[in-house]
Design an enzyme around this catalytic site. Structure first.
Site, PDB file in Angstrom:
ATOM      1  N   CYS A   1       0.552  -1.223   0.469  1.00  0.00           N
ATOM      2  CA  CYS A   1      -0.011   0.504   0.214  1.00  0.00           C
ATOM      3  C   CYS A   1       0.816   1.137  -0.024  1.00  0.00           C
ATOM      4  O   CYS A   1       1.292   1.972   0.668  1.00  0.00           O
ATOM      5  CB  CYS A   1      -0.897  -0.137   1.029  1.00  0.00           C
ATOM      6  SG  CYS A   1      -1.979   1.690   1.399  1.00  0.00           S
TER       7      CYS A   1
ATOM      8  N   CYS B   1      -0.656   3.922   2.023  1.00  0.00           N
ATOM      9  CA  CYS B   1      -0.403   4.104   3.545  1.00  0.00           C
ATOM     10  C   CYS B   1       0.878   4.343   3.573  1.00  0.00           C
ATOM     11  O   CYS B   1       1.102   5.314   5.063  1.00  0.00           O
ATOM     12  CB  CYS B   1      -0.826   2.361   3.882  1.00  0.00           C
ATOM     13  SG  CYS B   1      -2.910   1.877   3.022  1.00  0.00           S
ATOM     14  N   ASP B   2       2.273   3.508   3.332  1.00  0.00           N
ATOM     15  CA  ASP B   2       3.454   3.330   3.734  1.00  0.00           C
ATOM     16  C   ASP B   2       4.593   4.160   2.880  1.00  0.00           C
ATOM     17  O   ASP B   2       5.688   4.201   2.837  1.00  0.00           O
ATOM     18  CB  ASP B   2       3.859   1.889   3.113  1.00  0.00           C
ATOM     19  CG  ASP B   2       3.285   1.149   4.493  1.00  0.00           C
ATOM     20  OD1 ASP B   2       2.733   1.211   5.022  1.00  0.00           O
ATOM     21  OD2 ASP B   2       2.407  -0.078   3.995  1.00  0.00           O
TER      22      ASP B   2
END
Ligand code: NAP
Length: 305
Positions: free
Chosen positions: A131, A134-135
């Site tokens: 992701c 997200c990261d």
């Protein structure tokens, strides 16, 4: 006894909730995550949802959830552990209790497909991610690779190029499955280097990822790339486990259902990415939610006691 239990609160499930509310159906919406919205929450830019140009995935997911909320439907956060959908009464078991309904909309979407190479599991969360939104922030100013050639890989590469100093986009073919408009942007982004006809052989490091081994499928040439992160974007696998063996699925595990979202079992509907379809997008997921409830209304009239 509910008229309908909707499982999953991505665009398909939340649209089904909106339509179910407006049809005055006694509805239960189940979602295992505290925050509904589905996979779209992890998408940076959703450039093709009509009427909302430039919206990011998180905001769009929130809009879907807010809309259902305004119509009085809030997801109940419980993880489904079992479904029995063969009889006229559909039973959905969660860790907390068992619910019964006349119909079921299964809209749980898909999960991330893994590459299946050495090091992938070992370095999950230590440089390997599925992701980018997200990261990605953990890799500011660093060098990363994105693996894949679909919409997600192209979007991830473009998103990461804004954060990272260098992005390798590694794809096993020389044409992209993803949208041409995205591919064109990738080709012209200075800090994205395309490595085509190439697969990843292994992911290696110490505490965190340090390098990957790649092989050119045409020339058999092997190389090692020094980098800090690997974003795997090689597609998705359907979360159809709970209905496996109960409804018809295709070879890849997607639930066989047409535009009306009817599965092979009466009263059970599959909506969104989980069903067999040509185009998996937010707009088609939302359409499924609407179509499923429209068909359910007729089903409930036909099956009224
Ligand atoms: P996808 O379209 O299935 O693409 C997966 C990519 O990964 C393909 O390029 C595939 O290569 C490659 N791949 C698969 N297995 C691999 C392996 N073992 N090793 C290396 N490469 C591998 O998946 P996606 O990009 O996750 O998209 C999923 C769905 O969501 C699609 O229908 C997509 O259109 C949709 N989506 C839409 C949007 C949007 O409209 N904004 C955004 C995101 C996603 P090949 O091409 O060679 O098969």
């Amino acid at each position: 006894m509910f008229d309908v239990i909707i499982i999953g609160s991505g665009p398909a499930g939340l649209t089904a909730a909106v339509y179910a509310s407006r049809a005055c159906l006694d509805t239960l919406l189940l979602e295992k995550q505290p925050m509904g919205g589905g996979q779209i929450l992890n998408t940076a830019d959703v450039d093709n949802y009509p009427g909302l140009p430039g919206i990011d995935g998180f905001s769009l997911g929130q809009k879907f959830a807010d809309h259902a909320d305004r119509l009085g439907i809030q997801p109940v956060t419980e993880e489904v552990t079992q479904i029995d959908c063969q009889g006229k009464v559909k039973r959905v078991v969660t860790a907390q209790q068992t619910y019964e309904a006349k119909t079921l909309v299964y809209a749980v979407g898909c999960g991330y497909r893994q590459l299946g190479v050495p090091g992938e599991e070992q370095f999950l969360g230590k440089g390997v991610s599925y992701c980018a939104t997200c990261d990605g922030a953990f890799f500011r100013g660093k060098t990363v690779a994105v693996i894949g050639g679909g919409d997600v890989a192209l979007e991830d590469a473009l998103f990461l190029a804004k954060i990272c100093s260098k992005v390798f986009l590694i794809h096993r073919r020389d044409t992209f499955r993803g949208a041409k408009v995205l591919a064109d942007r990738v080709w012209t982004t200075e800090n994205i280097e395309l490595i085509l006809n190439t697969t990843v052989e292994d992911i290696f490091g110490g505490e965190t990822v340090r390098e990957i081994g790649i092989v050119n499928k045409k020339t058999a040439e092997k190389r090692r790339l020094v980098l800090d992160g690997v974003f795997v974007a090689v597609g998705s696998i359907p979360h159809s486990d709970f209905l496996q063996g109960q409804v018809e699925t295709d070879d890849a595990g997607y639930i066989v259902a047409g535009e009306n979202c009817r599965t092979s079992v009466e009263g059970v509907y599959a909506a969104g990415d989980i069903r067999t379809k040509a185009l998996r997008q937010v707009v088609t997921a939302a359409a499924d939610g609407a179509n499923a409830i429209a068909d359910i209304e007729k089903y409930l009239v036909r099956n009224a006691e």
